[in-house]
Write a protein that holds these residues in place. Sequence first.
Motif, PDB file in Angstrom:
ATOM      1  N   SER A   1     -14.496   2.554  18.328  1.00  0.00           N
ATOM      2  CA  SER A   1     -13.365   3.480  18.416  1.00  0.00           C
ATOM      3  C   SER A   1     -12.928   3.917  17.019  1.00  0.00           C
ATOM      4  O   SER A   1     -12.850   3.113  16.090  1.00  0.00           O
ATOM      5  CB  SER A   1     -12.198   2.810  19.157  1.00  0.00           C
ATOM      6  OG  SER A   1     -11.111   3.690  19.261  1.00  0.00           O
TER       7      SER A   1
ATOM      8  N   SER B   1      -3.597  -0.209  16.962  1.00  0.00           N
ATOM      9  CA  SER B   1      -4.989  -0.526  17.287  1.00  0.00           C
ATOM     10  C   SER B   1      -5.137  -0.988  18.729  1.00  0.00           C
ATOM     11  O   SER B   1      -6.082  -0.603  19.422  1.00  0.00           O
ATOM     12  CB  SER B   1      -5.515  -1.614  16.345  1.00  0.00           C
ATOM     13  OG  SER B   1      -5.442  -1.202  15.011  1.00  0.00           O
TER      14      SER B   1
ATOM     15  N   ASP C   1     -10.544  -3.957  19.606  1.00  0.00           N
ATOM     16  CA  ASP C   1     -10.079  -2.932  18.675  1.00  0.00           C
ATOM     17  C   ASP C   1      -9.225  -3.533  17.566  1.00  0.00           C
ATOM     18  O   ASP C   1      -9.279  -3.091  16.414  1.00  0.00           O
ATOM     19  CB  ASP C   1      -9.273  -1.862  19.418  1.00  0.00           C
ATOM     20  CG  ASP C   1     -10.156  -0.943  20.246  1.00  0.00           C
ATOM     21  OD1 ASP C   1     -11.373  -0.929  20.003  1.00  0.00           O
ATOM     22  OD2 ASP C   1      -9.626  -0.254  21.136  1.00  0.00           O
TER      23      ASP C   1
END
Length: 491
Positions: A201, A399, A408
């Motif tokens: 991501s 995050s 993440d």
Amino acid sequence: MEILSKITLILDITTFSMIVGATIVGVLIGALPGLSSGMAIALLLPFTIYLEPSVAIASMAALYCGGTFGGSITAILINAPGAPPAAATAFDGFPLAQKGQAGKALGMAAVSSVVGGIISLVVLMIFAPTLARIAYKFGPPEYFALAIFGLSMLASISAKSPVKNLIGGLIGLFIATIGVHLTTGITRFTFNVGEIFNGISFIPVLIGLFAMSEIFVQASKSELLLERIKFSAIKLPTIAEFKGCIKTILRSSGIGTFIGILPAEGGTVSAMIGYNEARRWSKNKENFGKGELEGVAAPEAANNAATGGAMIPTLALGIPGSATTAVILGGFQIHGLRAGPYLFEQQPDLLYTIFYAMFLANFIFLIFGLLGAKIFSRISLIPRGFLWPSVFVFCLVGSYGLSQSMVDVYIMLIAGVAGFFLRRSGFSPAPIIMGIVLGGLVENSLAQSIIIFDQNLFMFFTRPIALTFFALTLLSLFYKPIKNLLTERKI
């Protein structure tokens, strides 16, 4: 007339409120030494997921403008530039403050910033659509050549070493390859972690490299003692003072817009060149560095003009014009948008919203910057023990909030630690981010081109536009070494 008819796009209460709020936050962030508009936008990204794309991107653009101006406040009042471009403003701004003319210096900084910003936005509105119309004829080969050219320009971004910038770009390209290849279905560097099969991501890496690494940098520094200056009421420049600086402001605005268009750290470079040129052409050269109004007007006009300039290649070609616009480009991706010529064809209202948001932001920071400068300057005196733990919490929330995944968060922390050591070694996070942003374009356009050419890569050189970009890439990479070699031979 079409441009005027689109002004209603920002008069919606939600859009207008977000633009005003983002600009004020940008001024606050810009006034804090160590924090940058790029970092602020990185932290803002997760909270824009549920906003309309036009509102989200407009807010980022407004924050960009506000953050660029905010650095001048602390540069003038306490000799602590809130952002690198404001360092040039401190050369004459702080001596003026020491003389009791802080209000006059801030007034000139605000007016110069607005003039520089408006001029660059006019250029943006004129030339970005023209450039996009040319780029509209691009196919996969042209996009591949364009992306390679964009990567070659990494040599001029942020860090002092071109080689380190290019290495940083390669790191970003490597990160962009993680996940399942869309054409072949091959899994790459996932280590059987299901959460990254679709790639890492963008947001956690962005937050880690910009914000988290800065936390580690600040934690490694001792507390700075800042000199307090007695604040005087802000005074807008008189007509005579403005006339005395108008040539400098216009010259610096042109310099800032031009340099902003180039894929480089436009604000800092523009401010320094604008300041040097102002001193070169000034009748009061000896007064520079001692408290000269032209020395405040020049860098402020230049670094704010660079904001509009940097948005031109960002919007028209999808190639970031600065580190901050690289983050904004990430915002486009998060909202399922692709910057470039098709954006002008398919999303014209979004572009008008961005244009007007940046116009509005310039006048908002003029008002709030002048009225609240004294308050904003005190923010920089917040003890680090309170400030940076708060930023750390935002990093964690930002995050985790995107996918509600602890993976993440781990990626963000790893990126933060890696970013800290890279920065200590002279690397900048900006080339890495740009490598990630351009990595997908490089890979996908190359795969499409190979299919189109039936694996005959020599066909690239039958495409005039692609060939032009390849030539510009070689020129970008080898111009300075060849120039230096020729210079040495002459000596």
